[in-house]
Design a protein around this motif. Structure first.
Motif, PDB file in Angstrom:
ATOM      1  N   ASN A  57       0.211   4.355  54.691  1.00 35.22           N
ATOM      2  CA  ASN A  57      -0.813   4.241  53.633  1.00 35.22           C
ATOM      3  C   ASN A  57      -1.024   2.770  53.288  1.00 35.22           C
ATOM      4  OD1 ASN A  57       1.116   3.531  51.344  1.00 35.22           O
ATOM      5  ND2 ASN A  57       1.939   5.502  52.006  1.00 35.22           N
ATOM      6  N   GLY A  58      -2.029   2.512  52.458  1.00 36.41           N
ATOM      7  CA  GLY A  58      -2.365   1.129  52.127  1.00 36.41           C
ATOM      8  C   GLY A  58      -1.346   0.454  51.227  1.00 36.41           C
ATOM      9  N   THR A  59      -0.608   1.236  50.465  1.00 36.15           N
ATOM     10  CA  THR A  59       0.430   0.674  49.599  1.00 36.15           C
ATOM     11  C   THR A  59       1.609   0.187  50.442  1.00 36.15           C
ATOM     12  OG1 THR A  59      -0.234   2.274  47.908  1.00 36.15           O
ATOM     13  CG2 THR A  59       1.869   1.145  47.578  1.00 36.15           C
ATOM     14  N   THR A  83      -7.672  -4.568  39.534  1.00 36.45           N
ATOM     15  CA  THR A  83      -7.487  -3.963  40.859  1.00 36.45           C
ATOM     16  C   THR A  83      -6.760  -2.643  40.695  1.00 36.45           C
ATOM     17  OG1 THR A  83      -6.512  -4.271  43.076  1.00 36.45           O
ATOM     18  CG2 THR A  83      -5.304  -5.227  41.234  1.00 36.45           C
ATOM     19  N   PHE A  84      -6.600  -1.921  41.810  1.00 35.37           N
ATOM     20  CA  PHE A  84      -5.795  -0.703  41.797  1.00 35.37           C
ATOM     21  C   PHE A  84      -4.316  -1.088  41.673  1.00 35.37           C
ATOM     22  CE2 PHE A  84      -3.587   2.766  44.180  1.00 35.37           C
ATOM     23  CZ  PHE A  84      -3.757   3.722  43.197  1.00 35.37           C
ATOM     24  N   SER A  86      -1.537  -0.464  43.070  1.00 33.22           N
ATOM     25  CA  SER A  86      -0.739  -0.822  44.254  1.00 33.22           C
ATOM     26  C   SER A  86      -0.612  -2.313  44.490  1.00 33.22           C
ATOM     27  CB  SER A  86      -1.392  -0.269  45.532  1.00 33.22           C
ATOM     28  OG  SER A  86      -1.300   1.095  45.593  1.00 33.22           O
ATOM     29  N   SER A  87      -1.717  -3.047  44.253  1.00 31.62           N
ATOM     30  CA  SER A  87      -1.733  -4.476  44.579  1.00 31.62           C
ATOM     31  C   SER A  87      -0.604  -5.217  43.857  1.00 31.62           C
ATOM     32  CB  SER A  87      -3.070  -5.122  44.176  1.00 31.62           C
ATOM     33  OG  SER A  87      -4.164  -4.342  44.563  1.00 31.62           O
ATOM     34  N   VAL A 136      -7.830  -9.424  46.585  1.00 27.77           N
ATOM     35  CA  VAL A 136      -8.325  -8.055  46.763  1.00 27.77           C
ATOM     36  C   VAL A 136      -9.818  -8.148  47.057  1.00 27.77           C
ATOM     37  CG1 VAL A 136      -8.635  -5.809  45.667  1.00 27.77           C
ATOM     38  CG2 VAL A 136      -6.576  -7.157  45.191  1.00 27.77           C
ATOM     39  N   ASP A 162      -5.596  -7.913  50.425  1.00 22.05           N
ATOM     40  CA  ASP A 162      -5.604  -6.466  50.194  1.00 22.05           C
ATOM     41  C   ASP A 162      -7.039  -5.978  50.386  1.00 22.05           C
ATOM     42  OD1 ASP A 162      -5.627  -3.881  49.303  1.00 22.05           O
ATOM     43  OD2 ASP A 162      -4.645  -4.271  47.386  1.00 22.05           O
ATOM     44  N   ALA A 164      -7.978  -2.886  51.185  1.00 16.63           N
ATOM     45  CA  ALA A 164      -8.017  -1.418  51.148  1.00 16.63           C
ATOM     46  C   ALA A 164      -9.455  -0.933  50.952  1.00 16.63           C
ATOM     47  CB  ALA A 164      -7.135  -0.897  50.019  1.00 16.63           C
ATOM     48  N   GLN A 165     -10.223  -1.698  50.164  1.00 23.33           N
ATOM     49  CA  GLN A 165     -11.615  -1.321  49.906  1.00 23.33           C
ATOM     50  C   GLN A 165     -12.586  -2.155  50.730  1.00 23.33           C
ATOM     51  OE1 GLN A 165     -12.364  -1.470  45.665  1.00 23.33           O
ATOM     52  NE2 GLN A 165     -10.386  -0.567  45.182  1.00 23.33           N
ATOM     53  N   SER A 186      -6.472   0.454  53.817  1.00 24.61           N
ATOM     54  CA  SER A 186      -6.066   1.828  53.547  1.00 24.61           C
ATOM     55  C   SER A 186      -7.068   2.767  54.186  1.00 24.61           C
ATOM     56  CB  SER A 186      -6.043   2.064  52.031  1.00 24.61           C
ATOM     57  OG  SER A 186      -6.058   3.452  51.742  1.00 24.61           O
ATOM     58  N   LYS A 191     -11.920   5.750  51.056  1.00 24.15           N
ATOM     59  CA  LYS A 191     -12.122   4.320  51.349  1.00 24.15           C
ATOM     60  C   LYS A 191     -13.223   4.184  52.408  1.00 24.15           C
ATOM     61  CE  LYS A 191      -8.584   3.435  48.764  1.00 24.15           C
ATOM     62  NZ  LYS A 191      -7.842   2.445  48.039  1.00 24.15           N
ATOM     63  N   GLY A 199      -3.213   6.962  55.176  1.00 26.20           N
ATOM     64  CA  GLY A 199      -3.042   6.088  56.332  1.00 26.20           C
ATOM     65  C   GLY A 199      -3.287   4.658  55.910  1.00 26.20           C
TER      66      GLY A 199
HETATM   67  C1  LIG Z   1      -6.506   2.329  47.580  1.00 22.70           C
HETATM   68  C2  LIG Z   1      -5.963   0.977  47.345  1.00 22.70           C
HETATM   69  C3  LIG Z   1      -4.658   0.625  47.714  1.00 22.70           C
HETATM   70  C4  LIG Z   1      -3.634   1.621  48.186  1.00 22.70           C
HETATM   71  O1  LIG Z   1      -3.978   2.397  49.276  1.00 22.70           O
HETATM   72  P1  LIG Z   1      -3.263   3.805  49.524  1.00 22.70           P
HETATM   73  O2  LIG Z   1      -3.615   4.126  50.926  1.00 22.70           O
HETATM   74  O3  LIG Z   1      -3.831   4.759  48.530  1.00 22.70           O
HETATM   75  O4  LIG Z   1      -1.804   3.607  49.334  1.00 22.70           O
HETATM   76  C5  LIG Z   1      -4.258  -0.681  47.526  1.00 22.70           C
HETATM   77  N1  LIG Z   1      -5.080  -1.604  47.025  1.00 22.70           N
HETATM   78  C6  LIG Z   1      -6.333  -1.306  46.643  1.00 22.70           C
HETATM   79  C7  LIG Z   1      -7.208  -2.385  46.094  1.00 22.70           C
HETATM   80  C8  LIG Z   1      -6.821  -0.010  46.786  1.00 22.70           C
HETATM   81  O5  LIG Z   1      -8.062   0.287  46.398  1.00 22.70           O
END
Ligand SMILES: *Cc1c(COP(=O)(O)O)cnc(C)c1O
Length: 373
Positions: A57-59, A83-84, A86-87, A136, A162, A164-165, A186, A191, A199
């Motif tokens: 996953n993205g995290t 941001t989300f 996770s960052s 991000v 990061d 992810a988006q 991510s 996404k 993933g």
């Molecule tokens: C979705 C997201 C993540 C984490 O991705 P996951 O696959 O859900 O773990 C990290 N950073 C940002 C900015 C995100 O939008």
């Protein structure tokens, strides 16, 4: 109306996806099957970097990058406040110190000025060691890499992108996931490039980090899974998800074009002086993970959400709570001011978007937005 219409997407690619998944089932190579390395090859080629390593996953992707660099206690990682979770979560997860940095009001991305102030604060007022800048690519728009790279060079810091988006976005024709020393994305379903579960992927041009990440994602393996040379994680992309992504990547550029066409329709139809449409600076292309507008007052945003809801139109607030106010990070070891994040989080609203939203749907959303005075 759907916020992002994933069912419509599946219907369009159904026969290709069903066939690809069926083949994985027949071969029964569910973990690290052929599709995984094939996908890694296609992704690194698409982005234009040497190495791509997929993961769960993205995290995890972000955490694996920090682990490959050996980031830990007393190290500071600068993270945008908007941001989300996770960052910043991954920074604390490896025992390092997240320091939150304000954003630009127009792009919602990390503010170079606020970043430099935060670095100076850490250098002058603490014993901690600045190590990494997390940029991000928020809502699909790459961050200001010209400015951030200059700051990273000046202070000797790594950039962890990061994206992810951001996957699919570009800056001066260079693709997102190629700007960081290490970049991550991510494949969460909603996404820009989503699979049908969790993933993620990690991109770098550095062979040493790539090798460390390959080891870290499989229990810190050495010669093989049962020879363990470091403490790692169990973080692999399922073969089934890789097979789905193989199919979706082939259609991805068409989807990007459709998203950009849909954003242009929104831009043209939103005609309310209280609502600001997204800013895409010269030289940038967004992947439109979100289409996010800014109201001038919080009350107008609340009214908009209610009116949209009455019409059966979903809308989302990304992100309601600045990172520095999240309980999980308290008490903060380094306090910074993030007034722009506080302003934006009170006024932003993300609207239904994606390659499959119809013009009629966009018109319905805009009719509601334009009715607010
Ligand atoms: C979705 C997201 C993540 C984490 O991705 P996951 O696959 O859900 O773990 C990290 N950073 C940002 C900015 C995100 O939008």
């Amino acid at each position: 109306m759907q916020f992002r219409n994933l069912a419509k997407q599946y219907n369009k690619y159904r026969s290709e996806i069903d066939e690809a998944v069926g083949k994985v089932m027949e071969k029964a190579a569910f973990i690290m099957g052929e599709n995984v390395s094939e996908l890694e090859g296609s992704l690194s080629k698409y982005v234009g970097v040497k190495y791509c390593d997929t993961c769960a996953n993205g995290t995890d992707a972000l955490q694996l990058a920090l682990m490959a660099w050996g980031v830990g206690p007393n190290d500071v990682v600068f993270v945008p406040d908007f941001t989300f979770f996770s960052s910043g979560e991954v920074v604390s997860a490896v025992g390092a110190i997240p320091v939150f940095v304000d954003i630009e009001k127009d792009t919602f991305n990390i503010s170079p000025e606020s970043l430099e102030n935060a670095i100076e604060l850490v250098l002058n007022k603490t014993e901690y060691i600045p190590k990494v800048i997390v940029t991000v690519d928020l809502f699909g728009l790459p961050a200001d890499y010209k400015e951030v790279r200059a700051i990273a060079n000046k202070y000797g810091l790594y950039i962890l992108e990061d994206s992810a988006q951001g996957f699919g976005g570009t800056l001066n024709s260079k693709k997102a996931c190629s700007f960081g020393d290490i970049a991550t994305t991510s494949f969460f379903p909603a996404k820009p490039l989503g699979c049908y579960g969790d993933g993620g992927a990690i991109f770098t041009d550095n062979e040493e980090w790539h090798n460390a990440i390959k080891s870290l994602r499989i229990h810190g393996k050495g010669q093989d899974k049962y020879d363990n040379v470091r403490i790692g994680m169990n973080s692999r992309l399922d073969t089934i998800q890789a097979a789905i992504l193989d199919v979706k990547l082939k259609h991805f550029d068409d989807e990007l074009m459709a998203c950009n066409a849909n954003a242009a329709i929104y831009d043209a139809l939103i005609k309310n002086p209280h609502v600001t449409i997204p800013t895409i600076p010269e030289g940038y292309i967004s992947s439109w993970a979100q289409y996010t507008v800014l109201f001038d007052e919080n009350e107008r945003r609340e009214e908009a959400m209610q009116l949209l809801k009455n019409e059966g139109i979903p809308s989302m607030i990304y992100y309601k709570k600045p990172m520095h106010l999240q309980k999980a990070f308290s008490p903060l070891r380094v306090n910074t001011e993030c007034p722009v994040t506080e302003y934006v989080s009170q006024r932003c609203l993300s609207l239904p978007m994606g390659p499959f939203i119809t013009e009629e749907d966009i018109e319905s959303v805009c009719r509601v937005l334009n009715s607010i005075d």
